[in-house]
Motif scaffolding. Structure first.
Motif, PDB file in Angstrom:
ATOM      1  N   VAL A 324       0.856  -1.185   0.000  1.00 53.61           N
ATOM      2  CA  VAL A 324       0.000   0.000   0.000  1.00 53.61           C
ATOM      3  C   VAL A 324       0.891   1.234   0.000  1.00 53.61           C
ATOM      4  CG1 VAL A 324      -1.782   1.262   1.244  1.00 53.61           C
ATOM      5  CG2 VAL A 324      -1.800  -1.243   1.235  1.00 53.61           C
ATOM      6  N   TRP A 325       0.662   2.092  -0.990  1.00 52.86           N
ATOM      7  CA  TRP A 325       1.494   3.290  -1.127  1.00 52.86           C
ATOM      8  C   TRP A 325       0.796   4.492  -0.507  1.00 52.86           C
ATOM      9  CZ3 TRP A 325       6.363   2.991  -2.949  1.00 52.86           C
ATOM     10  CH2 TRP A 325       6.721   1.824  -3.644  1.00 52.86           C
ATOM     11  N   LEU A 326       1.616   5.376   0.020  1.00 51.25           N
ATOM     12  CA  LEU A 326       1.124   6.660   0.518  1.00 51.25           C
ATOM     13  C   LEU A 326       1.422   7.743  -0.521  1.00 51.25           C
ATOM     14  CD1 LEU A 326       2.173   6.763   4.289  1.00 51.25           C
ATOM     15  CD2 LEU A 326      -0.118   6.452   3.364  1.00 51.25           C
ATOM     16  N   ASP A 327       0.389   8.498  -0.898  1.00 46.45           N
ATOM     17  CA  ASP A 327       0.553   9.666  -1.770  1.00 46.45           C
ATOM     18  C   ASP A 327       0.355  10.912  -0.917  1.00 46.45           C
ATOM     19  OD1 ASP A 327       0.927   8.217  -4.159  1.00 46.45           O
ATOM     20  OD2 ASP A 327      -1.231   7.844  -4.265  1.00 46.45           O
ATOM     21  N   ILE A 328       1.338  11.784  -0.934  1.00 48.50           N
ATOM     22  CA  ILE A 328       1.279  12.996  -0.115  1.00 48.50           C
ATOM     23  C   ILE A 328       1.358  14.216  -1.029  1.00 48.50           C
ATOM     24  CG2 ILE A 328       2.367  14.290   1.753  1.00 48.50           C
ATOM     25  CD1 ILE A 328       3.513  11.665   2.782  1.00 48.50           C
ATOM     26  N   GLU A 329       0.357  15.081  -0.916  1.00 50.86           N
ATOM     27  CA  GLU A 329       0.322  16.320  -1.691  1.00 50.86           C
ATOM     28  C   GLU A 329       0.686  17.483  -0.776  1.00 50.86           C
ATOM     29  OE1 GLU A 329      -3.465  16.798  -3.496  1.00 50.86           O
ATOM     30  OE2 GLU A 329      -3.468  14.801  -4.446  1.00 50.86           O
ATOM     31  N   THR A 330       1.633  18.306  -1.236  1.00 51.90           N
ATOM     32  CA  THR A 330       2.055  19.459  -0.432  1.00 51.90           C
ATOM     33  C   THR A 330       1.815  20.787  -1.136  1.00 51.90           C
ATOM     34  OG1 THR A 330       4.307  19.246  -1.297  1.00 51.90           O
ATOM     35  CG2 THR A 330       3.808  18.125   0.780  1.00 51.90           C
ATOM     36  N   LEU A 331       1.436  20.727  -2.428  1.00 49.10           N
ATOM     37  CA  LEU A 331       1.109  21.957  -3.141  1.00 49.10           C
ATOM     38  C   LEU A 331      -0.354  22.288  -2.886  1.00 49.10           C
ATOM     39  CD1 LEU A 331       2.965  21.403  -6.542  1.00 49.10           C
ATOM     40  CD2 LEU A 331       3.652  22.860  -4.627  1.00 49.10           C
ATOM     41  N   GLY A 332      -0.589  23.462  -2.357  1.00 49.80           N
ATOM     42  CA  GLY A 332      -1.947  23.804  -1.975  1.00 49.80           C
ATOM     43  C   GLY A 332      -2.254  23.172  -0.628  1.00 49.80           C
ATOM     44  N   GLU A 341      -7.278   6.368  -1.001  1.00 47.77           N
ATOM     45  CA  GLU A 341      -8.262   6.924  -0.071  1.00 47.77           C
ATOM     46  C   GLU A 341      -7.636   8.055   0.738  1.00 47.77           C
ATOM     47  OE1 GLU A 341     -10.952   5.506   3.785  1.00 47.77           O
ATOM     48  OE2 GLU A 341      -9.753   4.065   2.641  1.00 47.77           O
ATOM     49  N   VAL A 342      -8.322   9.200   0.772  1.00 52.19           N
ATOM     50  CA  VAL A 342      -7.816  10.358   1.504  1.00 52.19           C
ATOM     51  C   VAL A 342      -7.944  10.106   3.003  1.00 52.19           C
ATOM     52  CG1 VAL A 342      -8.105  12.826   1.952  1.00 52.19           C
ATOM     53  CG2 VAL A 342      -8.399  11.930  -0.373  1.00 52.19           C
ATOM     54  N   LEU A 343      -6.852  10.352   3.731  1.00 55.50           N
ATOM     55  CA  LEU A 343      -6.851  10.185   5.182  1.00 55.50           C
ATOM     56  C   LEU A 343      -7.026  11.543   5.846  1.00 55.50           C
ATOM     57  CD1 LEU A 343      -3.845   7.709   5.649  1.00 55.50           C
ATOM     58  CD2 LEU A 343      -6.274   7.169   5.397  1.00 55.50           C
ATOM     59  N   LEU A 360       7.415  16.958   9.090  1.00 52.79           N
ATOM     60  CA  LEU A 360       8.594  16.305   8.523  1.00 52.79           C
ATOM     61  C   LEU A 360       8.585  16.354   7.003  1.00 52.79           C
ATOM     62  CD1 LEU A 360       8.845  13.159  10.843  1.00 52.79           C
ATOM     63  CD2 LEU A 360      10.325  15.178  10.867  1.00 52.79           C
ATOM     64  N   VAL A 361       7.387  16.213   6.406  1.00 55.96           N
ATOM     65  CA  VAL A 361       7.303  16.236   4.947  1.00 55.96           C
ATOM     66  C   VAL A 361       7.588  17.637   4.409  1.00 55.96           C
ATOM     67  CG1 VAL A 361       5.721  15.989   2.994  1.00 55.96           C
ATOM     68  CG2 VAL A 361       5.777  14.245   4.778  1.00 55.96           C
ATOM     69  N   THR A 362       6.991  18.634   5.040  1.00 57.08           N
ATOM     70  CA  THR A 362       7.177  20.003   4.540  1.00 57.08           C
ATOM     71  C   THR A 362       8.594  20.511   4.783  1.00 57.08           C
ATOM     72  OG1 THR A 362       6.306  20.860   6.639  1.00 57.08           O
ATOM     73  CG2 THR A 362       4.748  20.591   4.804  1.00 57.08           C
ATOM     74  N   ARG A 363       9.293  19.933   5.738  1.00 57.67           N
ATOM     75  CA  ARG A 363      10.684  20.331   6.004  1.00 57.67           C
ATOM     76  C   ARG A 363      11.670  19.297   5.456  1.00 57.67           C
ATOM     77  NH1 ARG A 363      11.215  23.927  10.368  1.00 57.67           N
ATOM     78  NH2 ARG A 363      13.455  23.775   9.897  1.00 57.67           N
ATOM     79  N   TRP A 364      11.210  18.514   4.467  1.00 57.34           N
ATOM     80  CA  TRP A 364      12.012  17.405   3.923  1.00 57.34           C
ATOM     81  C   TRP A 364      13.387  17.894   3.470  1.00 57.34           C
ATOM     82  CZ3 TRP A 364      10.951  12.310   3.904  1.00 57.34           C
ATOM     83  CH2 TRP A 364      11.776  11.479   3.132  1.00 57.34           C
ATOM     84  N   GLY A 365      14.429  17.212   3.910  1.00 52.11           N
ATOM     85  CA  GLY A 365      15.783  17.528   3.489  1.00 52.11           C
ATOM     86  C   GLY A 365      16.460  18.599   4.312  1.00 52.11           C
ATOM     87  N   ARG A 366      15.753  19.172   5.274  1.00 52.35           N
ATOM     88  CA  ARG A 366      16.349  20.205   6.115  1.00 52.35           C
ATOM     89  C   ARG A 366      16.429  19.702   7.552  1.00 52.35           C
ATOM     90  NH1 ARG A 366      12.537  25.182   4.877  1.00 52.35           N
ATOM     91  NH2 ARG A 366      11.075  23.474   4.427  1.00 52.35           N
TER      92      ARG A 366
END
Length: 377
Positions: A324-332, A341-343, A360-366
């Motif tokens: 099961v894959w997680l899709d994460i949207e950060t634009l908008g 399925e949206v969680l 953690l996702v929005t600060r990815w790589g920092r």
């Protein structure tokens, strides 16, 4: 299951001496208590031997697949010589020829008859041997063997067997079927696949006096009566399993070999047939003390005969789980989808877990220090 001595010295009170009465008694007893099979067989063989004047009497029972005959009782002297070979395939030796041809096979010249395969019996001076098939219209139930040094006893023995064989064949078949029906009822009452398998295994242990048992489906996980206490079968995933191909395997028995089985403790591996196919293998482990009785094998096969279909064993290997894959949207807007399925934050056990993932996702790589995490949460 308890056993009587091989010489038949132990008798049940009120046991009649006449062989016809004995067979009637046997049929009645087995109809009430099918698990007393070996008590009855040994008393019956002992009385039959005495009534016919023969020196030895033995019973071989056929497996449900009608391919082998397995020694299930003996009365008389020289037991070790007769136990030289406890299994005959249909068409092999005197018992196998009688079963395959559905007719009497006899000799009065045992010393020179090449069909006879037990040399130790021949060496003891036996001259007459008679194999009498126990027949039903649709099956060979087994074979009765009588042996004697005096050939003059053969004709009288044949007449006695002609009288008792129809009733004996019907009674033995009814017993085997009854054992299977009782197990089938227990299996049907179980709620889960695991409980159904355990019902079969527990009945197998009760019928054979085994210590532990396991059911190994061709597809699926092994189920054990005593988890982690059975010695693993050497065939388990490492070599082709003869039992999975329909063969009966008994450790220490050259007629039913499997190189992967340990000689000690005694182990039998039996195919579980359903609709003409092997769906699983039942393994029963016996005590390391004493010899393994071949007589246990036939009842075990008949016990699983009816219950196999009710086990509802899987017919194919379980398909591997799709990741099961997680899709994460950060634009908008910040969105997380799992399997499309949206969680929502409520789908996380703790709201802080949702916030932590978002951070953690929005600060990815920092780099993110502990103090910053605590302040943000």
């Amino acid at each position: 299951m308890p056993h009587l001595p091989l010489d038949g010295s132990a008798r049940i009170p009120g046991m009649p001496a006449d062989v016809l009465s004995t067979v009637s008694w046997a049929a009645e007893t087995l109809s009430r208590e099918p698990r007393q099979l070996f008590h009855v067989v040994r008393v019956l063989l002992s009385d039959l031997r005495r009534a016919t004047g023969m020196d030895g009497a033995e019973l071989y029972l056929a497996d449900p697949q009608q391919s082998v005959l397995i020694l299930s009782g003996y009365a008389g002297k020289d037991a070790e010589a007769f136990l030289e070979k406890c299994v005959f395939h249909f068409g092999e030796g005197f018992p196998g020829l009688a079963a395959a041809g559905r007719q009497i096979v006899e000799t009065r010249n045992l010393e020179s008859d090449e069909r006879y395969l037990r040399e130790r019996v021949r060496a003891l001076g036996y001259h007459a041997f008679l194999s009498y098939p126990l027949l039903l219209p649709h099956a060979v139930v087994g074979v009765l063997n009588l042996a004697a040094r005096d050939v003059r006893q053969v004709e009288a023995a044949k007449r006695s067997l002609a009288l008792i064989s129809p009733l004996l064949a019907a009674s033995l078949y009814a017993v085997m079927t009854s054992l299977g029906e009782r197990t089938l009822e227990r299996v049907r009452q179980a709620r889960t696949p695991r409980d159904r398998a355990l019902a079969l295994l527990e009945d197998s242990l009760e019928a054979s006096s085994g210590l532990r048992a396991a059911l190994r489906p061709l597809h699926g996980d092994q189920i054990e009566t005593h988890p982690d206490q059975m010695r693993p079968c050497g065939c388990d995933g490492k070599a082709p399993c003869p039992a999975q191909a329909g063969q009966i395997c008994v450790s220490g028995m050259p007629e039913l070999p499997c190189a992967a089985l340990p000689v000690n403790p005694h182990v039998v591996c039996l195919p579980v047939w359903d609709a003409g196919e092997v769906k699983a293998v039942t393994t029963v482990q016996f005590s390391a003390r004493g010899d393994l009785h071949a007589e246990s094998v036939a009842p075990l096969l008949w016990i699983s005969r009816l219950a196999a279909g009710a086990l509802e064993l899987p017919t194919t290997a379980a398909a591997p789980e799709t990741p099961v894959w997680l899709d994460i949207e950060t634009l908008g807007a910040f969105r997380i989808r799992r399997g499309g399925e949206v969680l929502s934050p409520k789908d996380f056990r703790r709201r802080q877990a949702y916030q932590l993932l978002k951070l953690l996702v929005t600060r990815w790589g920092r780099p993110l220090h502990t103090d910053e995490l605590c302040e943000a949460l």
